[in-house]
Design a protein around this motif. Sequence first.
Motif, PDB file in Angstrom:
ATOM      1  N   ALA A   1      38.841  48.083  24.819  1.00 17.51           N
ATOM      2  CA  ALA A   1      38.931  48.520  26.221  1.00 17.51           C
ATOM      3  C   ALA A   1      37.863  47.844  27.068  1.00 17.51           C
ATOM      4  N   ARG A   2      36.649  47.717  26.500  1.00 21.64           N
ATOM      5  CA  ARG A   2      35.576  47.044  27.251  1.00 21.64           C
ATOM      6  C   ARG A   2      35.901  45.568  27.464  1.00 21.64           C
ATOM      7  N   LEU A   3      36.522  44.931  26.444  1.00 22.48           N
ATOM      8  CA  LEU A   3      36.896  43.523  26.598  1.00 22.48           C
ATOM      9  C   LEU A   3      37.957  43.359  27.684  1.00 22.48           C
ATOM     10  N   ARG A   4      38.956  44.269  27.672  1.00 22.77           N
ATOM     11  CA  ARG A   4      40.007  44.187  28.699  1.00 22.77           C
ATOM     12  C   ARG A   4      39.409  44.410  30.089  1.00 22.77           C
ATOM     13  N   ALA A   5      38.530  45.391  30.201  1.00 19.91           N
ATOM     14  CA  ALA A   5      37.935  45.686  31.504  1.00 19.91           C
ATOM     15  C   ALA A   5      37.073  44.522  31.999  1.00 19.91           C
ATOM     16  N   GLY A   6      36.277  43.961  31.089  1.00 18.53           N
ATOM     17  CA  GLY A   6      35.419  42.837  31.478  1.00 18.53           C
ATOM     18  C   GLY A   6      36.223  41.614  31.863  1.00 18.53           C
ATOM     19  N   THR A   7      37.248  41.283  31.059  1.00 23.73           N
ATOM     20  CA  THR A   7      38.070  40.107  31.357  1.00 23.73           C
ATOM     21  C   THR A   7      38.818  40.282  32.669  1.00 23.73           C
ATOM     22  N   SER A   8      39.375  41.482  32.875  1.00 23.19           N
ATOM     23  CA  SER A   8      40.106  41.737  34.116  1.00 23.19           C
ATOM     24  C   SER A   8      39.196  41.581  35.334  1.00 23.19           C
ATOM     25  N   ALA A   9      37.972  42.075  35.239  1.00 25.83           N
ATOM     26  CA  ALA A   9      37.033  41.967  36.365  1.00 25.83           C
ATOM     27  C   ALA A   9      36.680  40.507  36.638  1.00 25.83           C
ATOM     28  N   HIS A  10      36.483  39.728  35.567  1.00 23.17           N
ATOM     29  CA  HIS A  10      36.108  38.319  35.756  1.00 23.17           C
ATOM     30  C   HIS A  10      37.276  37.508  36.310  1.00 23.17           C
ATOM     31  N   VAL A  11      38.509  37.833  35.907  1.00 27.63           N
ATOM     32  CA  VAL A  11      39.690  37.125  36.433  1.00 27.63           C
ATOM     33  C   VAL A  11      39.838  37.412  37.927  1.00 27.63           C
ATOM     34  N   ARG A  12      39.660  38.693  38.323  1.00 25.06           N
ATOM     35  CA  ARG A  12      39.755  39.029  39.752  1.00 25.06           C
ATOM     36  C   ARG A  12      38.668  38.307  40.545  1.00 25.06           C
ATOM     37  N   GLU A  13      37.495  38.217  39.963  1.00 22.70           N
ATOM     38  CA  GLU A  13      36.396  37.498  40.624  1.00 22.70           C
ATOM     39  C   GLU A  13      36.750  36.027  40.813  1.00 22.70           C
ATOM     40  N   PHE A  14      37.422  35.434  39.796  1.00 23.04           N
ATOM     41  CA  PHE A  14      37.817  34.025  39.872  1.00 23.04           C
ATOM     42  C   PHE A  14      38.859  33.811  40.961  1.00 23.04           C
ATOM     43  N   VAL A  15      39.889  34.676  40.988  1.00 21.76           N
ATOM     44  CA  VAL A  15      41.000  34.495  41.928  1.00 21.76           C
ATOM     45  C   VAL A  15      40.553  34.738  43.364  1.00 21.76           C
ATOM     46  N   ARG A  16      39.560  35.616  43.549  1.00 22.82           N
ATOM     47  CA  ARG A  16      39.095  35.922  44.902  1.00 22.82           C
ATOM     48  C   ARG A  16      38.406  34.735  45.566  1.00 22.82           C
ATOM     49  N   ARG A  17      38.080  33.726  44.796  1.00 26.85           N
ATOM     50  CA  ARG A  17      37.415  32.549  45.377  1.00 26.85           C
ATOM     51  C   ARG A  17      38.450  31.440  45.535  1.00 26.85           C
ATOM     52  N   PRO A  18      38.979  31.223  46.754  1.00 29.02           N
ATOM     53  CA  PRO A  18      40.053  30.244  46.975  1.00 29.02           C
ATOM     54  C   PRO A  18      39.697  28.832  46.509  1.00 29.02           C
ATOM     55  N   LEU A  19      38.400  28.504  46.541  1.00 31.13           N
ATOM     56  CA  LEU A  19      37.998  27.156  46.140  1.00 31.13           C
ATOM     57  C   LEU A  19      38.361  26.891  44.679  1.00 31.13           C
ATOM     58  N   HIS A  20      38.254  27.903  43.824  1.00 31.55           N
ATOM     59  CA  HIS A  20      38.604  27.728  42.412  1.00 31.55           C
ATOM     60  C   HIS A  20      40.079  27.397  42.258  1.00 31.55           C
ATOM     61  N   VAL A  21      40.939  28.152  42.949  1.00 27.59           N
ATOM     62  CA  VAL A  21      42.386  27.929  42.867  1.00 27.59           C
ATOM     63  C   VAL A  21      42.729  26.558  43.451  1.00 27.59           C
ATOM     64  N   LEU A  22      42.053  26.201  44.542  1.00 29.07           N
ATOM     65  CA  LEU A  22      42.304  24.895  45.173  1.00 29.07           C
ATOM     66  C   LEU A  22      41.967  23.758  44.218  1.00 29.07           C
ATOM     67  N   PHE A  23      40.870  23.890  43.484  1.00 33.59           N
ATOM     68  CA  PHE A  23      40.501  22.866  42.501  1.00 33.59           C
ATOM     69  C   PHE A  23      41.613  22.667  41.482  1.00 33.59           C
TER      70      PHE A  23
END
Length: 245
Positions: A5-27
């Motif tokens: 559960a901690r792994l799922r929660a941590g991964t989900s939080a980091h993925v949301r953090e990644f997607v929230r930064r448009p520059l990452h998706v643009l790259f």
Amino acid sequence: MSTAARLRAGTSAHVREFVRRPLHVLFLVVLPPVVIEVYGMAMETFPDLPFLSAPPATMGRINGAVFAAAFLAGLIGLFQVLSAAQADERLGLSGFRRAELFCSRLAVVVSVSVLATVASFAVLAQSVTVAAPLVAVGALLLGSLLYGLIGILVGAVAPGELEGSLVLVFLADFDDFLSSGLVNVDSPVVNLTPLHFPHTLFTDAVQSGTVAAGDVLGGLAYLGVLSVLSLAVYVHTTGTGGVWA
């Protein structure tokens, strides 16, 4: 809360953090086609050299695909460890183990490595015939994972994103160039660069469809060593308030 559960929660939080930064998706969308085509067009002006195994334009696009996949993953590894320095310190105080936090960060790096690999291979396949597509994708993914881990290592010592990005682009570009076979360097030092084995595997897969067992083992050994180093650096960095000391 269980480890899963901690792994799922941590991964989900980091993925949301990644997607929230448009520059990452643009790259992810822009970098592979731009780099591969620019490398190919630049190499078109080169003469046919006797030690090159393919026309210069094809070699340029192959090198561009390796660089794009490696640099993108390295960049995300860098951003992951920079953002982890303080955020994961707080999660650690909340009961998350260091290894769990590292695995959740690593899951994001692996996911982006897969996306960068698929994007780079898809662009390359539009202009270059690939003899063994699955082997080529595997080799490209190996190079991408290696640089994802190198990004984590660079992030542990870089003071910020700008400095870390500059270091990464220099490392990946220089490594890609030395590993490409575009320069006829007779030195064992070249074989020690991180992209040497993935580059050789990828080039052979694209041109002839062959796979050398020694290159596979060499690349996997490199991956194992960098994984252990990255975990050690991550644990140390997040345990000292984000400061490498």
